[in-house]
Design a protein around this motif. Structure first.
Motif, PDB file in Angstrom:
ATOM      1  N   GLY A 132     -34.099  12.702  21.900  1.00 32.59           N
ATOM      2  CA  GLY A 132     -34.812  13.405  22.799  1.00 32.59           C
ATOM      3  C   GLY A 132     -36.066  14.013  22.201  1.00 32.59           C
ATOM      4  N   ASP A 133     -36.385  15.180  22.036  1.00 30.30           N
ATOM      5  CA  ASP A 133     -37.461  15.570  21.226  1.00 30.30           C
ATOM      6  C   ASP A 133     -36.976  15.821  19.793  1.00 30.30           C
ATOM      7  N   ILE A 134     -37.819  15.402  18.994  1.00 28.30           N
ATOM      8  CA  ILE A 134     -37.502  15.317  17.168  1.00 28.30           C
ATOM      9  C   ILE A 134     -38.884  15.634  16.549  1.00 28.30           C
ATOM     10  N   PRO A 135     -38.398  16.050  15.243  1.00 27.04           N
ATOM     11  CA  PRO A 135     -39.771  16.201  14.550  1.00 27.04           C
ATOM     12  C   PRO A 135     -40.579  14.905  14.349  1.00 27.04           C
ATOM     13  N   LYS A 150     -41.867  20.805  13.097  1.00 23.86           N
ATOM     14  CA  LYS A 150     -41.544  21.095  14.315  1.00 23.86           C
ATOM     15  C   LYS A 150     -41.033  19.905  14.981  1.00 23.86           C
ATOM     16  N   PHE A 151     -40.364  20.126  16.108  1.00 28.54           N
ATOM     17  CA  PHE A 151     -39.904  19.323  17.261  1.00 28.54           C
ATOM     18  C   PHE A 151     -40.922  18.993  18.281  1.00 28.54           C
ATOM     19  N   ASP A 152     -41.428  17.694  18.165  1.00 28.06           N
ATOM     20  CA  ASP A 152     -42.475  17.345  19.296  1.00 28.06           C
ATOM     21  C   ASP A 152     -41.767  16.812  20.500  1.00 28.06           C
ATOM     22  N   SER A 153     -42.280  16.992  21.792  1.00 28.61           N
ATOM     23  CA  SER A 153     -41.643  16.400  23.201  1.00 28.61           C
ATOM     24  C   SER A 153     -41.801  15.060  23.019  1.00 28.61           C
ATOM     25  N   GLN A 154     -40.574  14.426  23.567  1.00 28.74           N
ATOM     26  CA  GLN A 154     -40.508  13.057  23.804  1.00 28.74           C
ATOM     27  C   GLN A 154     -41.496  12.296  24.375  1.00 28.74           C
ATOM     28  N   GLU A 155     -42.270  13.111  25.445  1.00 25.03           N
ATOM     29  CA  GLU A 155     -43.495  12.682  26.092  1.00 25.03           C
ATOM     30  C   GLU A 155     -44.665  12.286  24.953  1.00 25.03           C
ATOM     31  N   SER A 156     -44.974  13.442  24.078  1.00 23.49           N
ATOM     32  CA  SER A 156     -45.898  13.306  23.051  1.00 23.49           C
ATOM     33  C   SER A 156     -45.718  12.104  22.113  1.00 23.49           C
ATOM     34  N   ILE A 157     -44.571  12.214  21.746  1.00 27.72           N
ATOM     35  CA  ILE A 157     -44.046  11.027  20.976  1.00 27.72           C
ATOM     36  C   ILE A 157     -44.143   9.651  21.342  1.00 27.72           C
TER      37      ILE A 157
END
Length: 510
Positions: A132-135, A150-157
């Motif tokens: 899911g959300d990961i750095p 920081k952990f980024d949102s899966q959407e932004s990744i």
């Protein structure tokens, strides 16, 4: 990736005799800078071992029901196991691809730079689909002082990975006089830069379709852009384009595919009743390639006691401690796969691209063709990839009622065929199931948390949970295995909740 030797010497002693000292003390067998080709080869080998090597990562082959369970386990999905080894390998390899990218920029080698970008995109895509959300945006910046990204949102990744793949496609120079890539050091595309373009765009198509349940507009625009512009965005167009990794040396004895080695030494894997029934119910020609008949039936036919071979899958989970199966009485992974020293482990294939295109067309996207044509072409490409050479068998299968395309159930049919084709691509299939809810899976016992249903994620590694920024995403996670994944509109997969004894199928051929 530079190695510096610090010589602690007395300036007073060596002041008068240091001319040429650095040149004299360079060991030619220990280069100061690693070559791009060696960096690429090492990183590709490492990540292939981690994500592809048929190692049943996190028992994922059982999760997607390619393999089955021989016995009862109260906690089928252990919610707090240590996933640090996989995380550490992924992080290290991503760092090495980033070093390759930076060195390629220094060397003005746009093709190595593009390869590094594509490999990073593929690894990060797998990584976010697991957790899911990961750095991401602050990852790989330890030398810049960012020790806890920081952990980024899966959407932004997802959105950034897609941009990076598009950029990599544009960077690639396919001109014969362009920058060369060592073919022997490239496990994925053998230095063929047009194939790297096809890999990048085919992977981008996979990710667009993965997004289609939560952002149909972006998925539609992206898939139409790719498939309407084949000259600018070429994709895999035949089985010869398939991207896969061979673990082979000069002879069979040097094969390093762990799955092949395990099988050759007698460590067999039972296949799930889910895949057995999908193949046997409709007399799929891939049956005798993907599956072995039960050893009991083989022995009985050879001894003249039986006239037919039996195929039976192990259930995804058994219902009680008193319910178990013997390995000789269930089907195992076919010898044509398990003992094939030359079999590539698939990364992405022509058949998958056709199924992606078929599903996109079924959703109403303009991908220059209709869903049924791409669907049938995908099945045929899959058959030939797996080794079905008799065209009459393929044609007969395509005429079966189960196979004939029906617009009303088209998406499910397409994904069911993609599921068969992706046999043992556990991570790719795990994401496909969570995204779509297909295929419909068999009974599963979660044990300690049955009410939560099918797992949504792979548990975060302990090392990731040690990052102070983990608290920002901790609330999204339920017992480490569940919690909303952005790309999965419906994270609760359709499961047949009632235990069913596996069906025994009998055939005269094996």
């Amino acid at each position: 990736m530079k190695k510096y030797i610090y010589l602690f010497i007395s300036i007073l002693v060596f002041t008068a005799c240091t001319d040429g000292f650095e040149e004299m003390n360079i060991d030619p067998n220990r280069p100061v800078t690693a070559s791009s080709s060696s960096m690429m080869l090492a990183a590709q080998r490492s990540i292939t071992r981690t994500l592809l090597d048929d190692n049943n990562i996190f028992t994922m082959l059982n999760w997607v029901q390619y393999n089955g369970s021989l016995g009862y386990r109260d906690q089928t999905y252990d919610f707090d196991w240590n996933t640090d080894q996989t995380y550490n390998n992924v992080a290290l390899t991503l760092n090495n691809f980033e070093l390759l990218r930076k060195q390629a920029i220094e060397d003005n080698h746009e093709n190595y730079e593009a390869i590094a970008m594509i490999m990073k995109a593929w690894v990060f895509a797998n990584f976010t689909e697991m957790n899911g959300d990961i750095p991401y945006s602050e990852a790989l910046k330890g030398t810049e002082g960012i020790l806890y990204p920081k952990f980024d949102s899966q959407e932004s990744i997802y959105r950034d990975i897609i941009l990076k793949l598009k950029e990599a496609n544009e960077k690639i120079n396919v001109d014969q006089n362009g920058p060369k890539v060592d073919s022997g050091s490239d496990l994925y595309c053998q230095g063929d830069m047009l194939k790297w373009k096809k890999f990048a765009n085919s992977l981008r198509a996979r990710l667009y379709l993965r997004m289609s349940e939560v952002d149909e507009t972006t998925a539609k625009e992206g898939l139409e852009e790719i498939f309407q512009n084949p000259d600018m965005y070429p994709v895999l167009m035949e089985n010869a384009d398939n991207v896969g990794v061979k673990f082979i040396g000069e002879s069979s004895s040097s094969n390093t595919n762990v799955f092949v080695q395990q099988t050759n030494s007698g460590t067999l894997r039972s296949v799930s009743s889910t895949i057995v029934e999908m193949l046997c119910e409709n007399n799929d020609p891939r049956r005798t390639i993907l599956l072995n008949a039960t050893q009991q039936s083989i022995d009985s036919v050879n001894a003249g006691k039986w006239s037919e071979y039996e195929y039976v899958g192990a259930p995804p989970a058994v219902k009680s401690p008193f319910n178990s199966f013997e390995i000789k009485k269930v089907s195992t992974v076919g010898d044509d796969i398990a003992l094939d020293y030359h079999r590539p482990v698939d990364v992405i294939t022509y058949a998958e691209v056709l199924f992606i295109r078929a599903e996109a067309a079924a959703k109403g996207f303009n991908v220059e063709g209709n869903a049924s044509d791409f669907y049938y072409q995908g099945i045929e490409a899959s058959m030939k990839k797996w080794g079905v050479s008799d065209q009459s068998l393929i044609d007969q299968y395509l005429s079966e009622p189960f196979v004939i395309f029906d617009a009303n159930t088209g998406v499910e049919q397409i994904i069911n065929q993609r599921y068969i084709d992706q046999f043992h691509q556990a991570l790719n299939t795990f994401a496909m199931i969570r995204r779509s809810g297909y295929p419909k899976l068999k009974f599963v016992s979660i044990g300690f948390a049955n009410e939560n249903g099918y797992p949504d994620r792979v548990p975060y590694a302990f090392n990731m949970r040690g990052n102070p920024n983990y608290r920002d995403v901790e609330s999204q996670v339920v017992k480490n295995l569940w919690g909303k994944m952005w790309f999965a509109k419906e994270t609760t997969v359709n499961l047949e909740q009632v235990y069913q004894d596996p069906i025994v199928y009998k055939f005269s051929d094996n």
